[in-house]
Design an enzyme around this catalytic site. Structure first.
Site, PDB file in Angstrom:
ATOM      1  N   GLU A 149       0.936  -1.274  -0.018  1.00 31.15           N
ATOM      2  CA  GLU A 149       0.057  -0.007  -0.057  1.00 31.15           C
ATOM      3  C   GLU A 149       0.767   1.092  -0.134  1.00 31.15           C
ATOM      4  OE1 GLU A 149      -3.702   2.048   2.593  1.00 31.15           O
ATOM      5  OE2 GLU A 149      -2.466   0.581   3.437  1.00 31.15           O
ATOM      6  N   GLU A 156     -12.081   1.851   4.452  1.00 25.98           N
ATOM      7  CA  GLU A 156     -10.951   2.200   5.461  1.00 25.98           C
ATOM      8  C   GLU A 156     -10.938   3.810   5.807  1.00 25.98           C
ATOM      9  OE1 GLU A 156      -6.341   0.939   6.723  1.00 25.98           O
ATOM     10  OE2 GLU A 156      -6.837   2.154   4.750  1.00 25.98           O
TER      11      GLU A 156
END
Length: 309
Positions: free
Chosen positions: A186, A285
């Site tokens: 990420e 998220e």
């Protein structure tokens, strides 16, 4: 006479349901189920997102998610949960027909460490945590795990840092690949001190690692902040993306609360995935923009609105 006919008709209807036994309940259950939000994408909430509506119990929260059409879960902290809780989460997801999204391969320091530095202590701890993550993934039926290489190492040239990260990820893939697991790296926007920040940089590393167990987590909140042009950039690296995450900017809250056109992005991802016969989990998220039960209902409505294409 009319009253008698009405009574007979009502009695026959009741008798039919009795005769059906459990089937009558099944018909009612299926009708209720059909009224859930029928989302086009696999949006994955996290624990705590609906605690005001479902309570503090994790499994009541899972039921609430499923009842509202959210058919995946994301739990960054899964690795640190008790083993029995991990197992029960996996069993409950299976029972509800839900899929498990990412958890974080967190060796204690997470992105504050530095695989880019090439220091043995960071690498050894990372690989140890990868091995632990395999067992956790098996317990909760997970396939994807988030990895981040950590801080930029100012004393080393960029090429050397990149080589260090590639080497670490190749060794991690030796752990994950035999089990069919996928680590998704990420790129982040939290601080300029981070090594991995852009999608093209992630793409280069994936190609160099050259493993089905090393892919990109394309977090649209981070990518909006770091590089913009999200549809163009996700298309450029599409063949290495395995997972998406969501958050509006500014604020990192649900879609419709900021400047990102998630209705457009969700349609783009849906259409491209359908054309390529792919399925992505879309990790939610982000925080809730509004407090309490009312805020949780607004969050659900925001996803209904953004999924309406």
């Amino acid at each position: 006479m009319n009253n008698r006919r009405a009574f007979i008709k009502k009695s026959i209807g009741a008798a039919s349901l009795v005769g059906l036994g459990g089937l009558g309940n099944q018909v009612f259950a299926e009708k209720t189920k059909a009224e859930k939000n029928n989302f086009k994408l696999l949006y994955a909430p996290h624990f705590g997102m609906f605690k005001h509506s479902a309570g503090d119990d994790l499994f009541d929260q899972l039921q609430f998610m499923a009842d509202n059409g959210f058919m995946a879960l994301e739990d960054n902290g899964m690795l640190k949960r008790p083993i029995e809780t991990q197992k029960k989460i996996g069993e409950t997801l299976n029972k509800l027909g839900m899929k498990m999204g990412v958890f974080v391969v967190d060796g204690g320091e997470n992105w504050k460490t530095s695989l880019a530095s090439g220091k043995p202590e960071f690498l050894e701890n990372f690989l140890k945590t990868c091995r632990e993550s395999v067992e956790t993934a098996k317990r909760c039926n997970a396939k994807y795990m988030t990895v981040v290489p950590g801080f930029f190492e100012r004393k080393l040239p960029m090429g050397i840092q990149t080589a260090n990260v590639i080497d670490a990820y190749r060794r991690a893939c030796d752990i994950f690949e035999p089990h069919g697991l996928v680590m998704v790296m990420e790129p982040l926007s939290d601080t300029p001190d981070l090594f991995l920040q852009n999608s093209d940089q992630s793409y280069l590393i994936c190609k160099a690692v050259n493993s089905p167990s090393c892919k990109i987590l394309f977090d649209m909140w981070h990518m909006q902040r770091n590089e913009g042009e999200m549809t163009r950039n996700m298309d450029l690296v599409w063949d290495e993306i395995a997972y998406f995450q969501i958050g509006d900017e500014p604020g990192r809250k649900e879609p419709t609360t900021g400047e990102i056109n998630y209705n457009f992005l969700f349609k783009h991802i849906h259409d491209k995935a359908k054309a390529n016969k792919q399925e992505f989990i879309m990790g939610m998220e982000h925080g809730n923009m509004f407090p309490g039960k009312e805020g949780e209902q607004k969050l659900i409505k925001a996803y209904v609105q953004s999924d309406n294409f």
